[in-house]
Design a protein around this motif. Sequence first.
Motif, PDB file in Angstrom:
ATOM      1  N   ASN A 129      -9.495  39.319  18.629  1.00 49.43           N
ATOM      2  CA  ASN A 129     -10.253  39.029  19.851  1.00 49.43           C
ATOM      3  C   ASN A 129     -11.270  40.123  20.151  1.00 49.43           C
ATOM      4  N   VAL A 130     -10.885  41.373  19.870  1.00 47.53           N
ATOM      5  CA  VAL A 130     -11.827  42.480  20.056  1.00 47.53           C
ATOM      6  C   VAL A 130     -13.032  42.293  19.145  1.00 47.53           C
ATOM      7  N   GLN A 131     -12.762  41.895  17.896  1.00 48.28           N
ATOM      8  CA  GLN A 131     -13.854  41.658  16.947  1.00 48.28           C
ATOM      9  C   GLN A 131     -14.746  40.508  17.410  1.00 48.28           C
ATOM     10  N   TYR A 132     -14.141  39.440  17.911  1.00 47.18           N
ATOM     11  CA  TYR A 132     -14.921  38.303  18.406  1.00 47.18           C
ATOM     12  C   TYR A 132     -15.802  38.723  19.590  1.00 47.18           C
ATOM     13  N   ILE A 133     -15.260  39.589  20.455  1.00 46.65           N
ATOM     14  CA  ILE A 133     -16.022  40.066  21.614  1.00 46.65           C
ATOM     15  C   ILE A 133     -17.247  40.847  21.151  1.00 46.65           C
ATOM     16  N   ILE A 185     -23.417  41.726  10.138  1.00 42.73           N
ATOM     17  CA  ILE A 185     -23.035  41.927   8.731  1.00 42.73           C
ATOM     18  C   ILE A 185     -22.525  43.347   8.505  1.00 42.73           C
ATOM     19  N   LEU A 186     -23.208  44.346   9.081  1.00 41.19           N
ATOM     20  CA  LEU A 186     -22.789  45.744   8.940  1.00 41.19           C
ATOM     21  C   LEU A 186     -21.394  45.957   9.511  1.00 41.19           C
ATOM     22  N   ILE A 187     -21.133  45.363  10.668  1.00 38.09           N
ATOM     23  CA  ILE A 187     -19.817  45.507  11.291  1.00 38.09           C
ATOM     24  C   ILE A 187     -18.730  44.904  10.400  1.00 38.09           C
ATOM     25  N   LEU A 188     -18.983  43.716   9.862  1.00 41.19           N
ATOM     26  CA  LEU A 188     -17.994  43.057   9.005  1.00 41.19           C
ATOM     27  C   LEU A 188     -17.772  43.837   7.710  1.00 41.19           C
ATOM     28  N   VAL A 189     -18.854  44.392   7.147  1.00 37.96           N
ATOM     29  CA  VAL A 189     -18.741  45.181   5.916  1.00 37.96           C
ATOM     30  C   VAL A 189     -17.951  46.458   6.168  1.00 37.96           C
ATOM     31  N   LEU A 190     -18.282  47.162   7.265  1.00 36.27           N
ATOM     32  CA  LEU A 190     -17.562  48.400   7.594  1.00 36.27           C
ATOM     33  C   LEU A 190     -16.089  48.123   7.857  1.00 36.27           C
ATOM     34  N   LYS A 191     -15.816  47.002   8.493  1.00 39.38           N
ATOM     35  CA  LYS A 191     -14.439  46.670   8.843  1.00 39.38           C
ATOM     36  C   LYS A 191     -13.597  46.407   7.588  1.00 39.38           C
ATOM     37  N   ARG A 192     -14.201  45.876   6.554  1.00 36.21           N
ATOM     38  CA  ARG A 192     -13.460  45.595   5.327  1.00 36.21           C
ATOM     39  C   ARG A 192     -13.007  46.873   4.625  1.00 36.21           C
ATOM     40  N   GLN A 193     -13.655  47.992   4.939  1.00 30.21           N
ATOM     41  CA  GLN A 193     -13.289  49.260   4.316  1.00 30.21           C
ATOM     42  C   GLN A 193     -12.089  49.912   4.997  1.00 30.21           C
ATOM     43  N   ILE A 194     -11.630  49.320   6.110  1.00 35.06           N
ATOM     44  CA  ILE A 194     -10.550  49.909   6.898  1.00 35.06           C
ATOM     45  C   ILE A 194      -9.237  49.194   6.594  1.00 35.06           C
ATOM     46  N   HIS A 195      -8.161  49.963   6.520  1.00 29.51           N
ATOM     47  CA  HIS A 195      -6.837  49.384   6.315  1.00 29.51           C
ATOM     48  C   HIS A 195      -6.428  48.555   7.521  1.00 29.51           C
ATOM     49  N   ASP A 196      -5.532  47.619   7.292  1.00 24.90           N
ATOM     50  CA  ASP A 196      -5.092  46.715   8.360  1.00 24.90           C
ATOM     51  C   ASP A 196      -4.481  47.473   9.538  1.00 24.90           C
ATOM     52  N   GLN A 197      -3.790  48.569   9.255  1.00 18.86           N
ATOM     53  CA  GLN A 197      -3.139  49.340  10.316  1.00 18.86           C
ATOM     54  C   GLN A 197      -4.164  49.978  11.261  1.00 18.86           C
ATOM     55  N   GLU A 198      -5.361  50.257  10.754  1.00 16.69           N
ATOM     56  CA  GLU A 198      -6.385  50.912  11.561  1.00 16.69           C
ATOM     57  C   GLU A 198      -7.404  49.912  12.108  1.00 16.69           C
ATOM     58  N   ALA A 199      -7.227  48.633  11.785  1.00 12.35           N
ATOM     59  CA  ALA A 199      -8.236  47.635  12.152  1.00 12.35           C
ATOM     60  C   ALA A 199      -8.439  47.558  13.660  1.00 12.35           C
ATOM     61  N   LYS A 200      -7.359  47.590  14.438  1.00 13.75           N
ATOM     62  CA  LYS A 200      -7.467  47.483  15.902  1.00 13.75           C
ATOM     63  C   LYS A 200      -8.235  48.669  16.471  1.00 13.75           C
ATOM     64  N   ILE A 206     -15.793  50.152  17.663  1.00 10.77           N
ATOM     65  CA  ILE A 206     -17.039  49.395  17.528  1.00 10.77           C
ATOM     66  C   ILE A 206     -17.425  48.774  18.866  1.00 10.77           C
ATOM     67  N   LEU A 207     -16.439  48.233  19.577  1.00 13.49           N
ATOM     68  CA  LEU A 207     -16.702  47.633  20.891  1.00 13.49           C
ATOM     69  C   LEU A 207     -17.222  48.686  21.867  1.00 13.49           C
ATOM     70  N   CYS A 208     -16.642  49.889  21.823  1.00 12.00           N
ATOM     71  CA  CYS A 208     -17.099  50.981  22.699  1.00 12.00           C
ATOM     72  C   CYS A 208     -18.561  51.314  22.431  1.00 12.00           C
ATOM     73  N   VAL A 209     -18.889  51.519  21.152  1.00 10.82           N
ATOM     74  CA  VAL A 209     -20.262  51.893  20.776  1.00 10.82           C
ATOM     75  C   VAL A 209     -21.237  50.776  21.124  1.00 10.82           C
ATOM     76  N   THR A 210     -20.854  49.543  20.818  1.00 13.04           N
ATOM     77  CA  THR A 210     -21.738  48.404  21.079  1.00 13.04           C
ATOM     78  C   THR A 210     -22.021  48.240  22.563  1.00 13.04           C
ATOM     79  N   LEU A 211     -20.987  48.326  23.385  1.00 11.63           N
ATOM     80  CA  LEU A 211     -21.173  48.193  24.835  1.00 11.63           C
ATOM     81  C   LEU A 211     -22.049  49.305  25.400  1.00 11.63           C
ATOM     82  N   VAL A 212     -21.819  50.524  24.931  1.00 11.13           N
ATOM     83  CA  VAL A 212     -22.635  51.658  25.402  1.00 11.13           C
ATOM     84  C   VAL A 212     -24.100  51.428  25.067  1.00 11.13           C
TER      85      VAL A 212
END
Length: 271
Positions: A129-133, A185-200, A206-212
């Motif tokens: 949901n965070v990613q969708y936001i 696309i950049l967000i999705l690519v960067l996210k694929r480099q992260i392990h599932d445990q760190e995804a949240k 990303i949400l913090c930076v984007t909102l700012v």
Amino acid sequence: MEQIVIAIMIIALGFYVFKFYPFEKGNVMKLVIAAIFIILTAICKRLAIMIPLFGAESLKIGFEYIPLMLAGYFLAPSYAFLVGLCSDVIGLILVPTGFPFFGFTLGTILVSVIPSLVKEHAKMVSEKNVQYIVIGLISILGIGASVYVYGLNEITISQTLHVITSQEKITLISICLALTAIFIILILVLKRQIHDQEAKEFSTWILCVTLVEIVVTLCLTPLWLDMMYKIPFVVSLCIRVIKECAVLPIEIFIGYTLIKLMKRILLRLER
């Protein structure tokens, strides 16, 4: 009149964060961390480059937002408010620019407070949901900018009226939509480099930076420049959208790298 309204907004924000997220008594560590982020912000502010835009130095290239956002990410909103306010005051002392415009003070405070509030409330939201936001916000920004440009017929730059042609509209809209796609696309690519445990955690950052960047850089800053220097809002916005295409991925990557580093340091200090 604008100064009074903005000052009231700053006071109201301060009242809110100190009422619902008060200081933790006896927690010296958080005060030390807040002081370190204030110092880092002051250093980054001094290293920033101001680029003249239509006769006024109004386009800043620098990374002072990163320590401010990190302060908000690691500290409660009340501490984040203090970091933002002190950073702005120290910046005015180091680089005097006459009587301060409270709009930029509010912006600096929000850069630190927004990540803090996002992290507080993101705990109850799933990673998907965070990613969708995040994707939704970027999409709304790109589509909204395109609609705004489509309905714009003329702008005034340095007291010169310029009529926007259909070809110019098509070009600007194409740029807005292309940059929106690049962001996603950049967000999705960067996210694929992260392990599932760190995804949240990564999605929250990303949400913090984007909102700012949306609230402060793309909405409030062009508004303040329009009020102060009569730089057309849409012109300032278009320039900043292009700038964000390069800055946003850098802030996300550097910021998240520093988050992991700081978590290790804080974990060792707690031991």
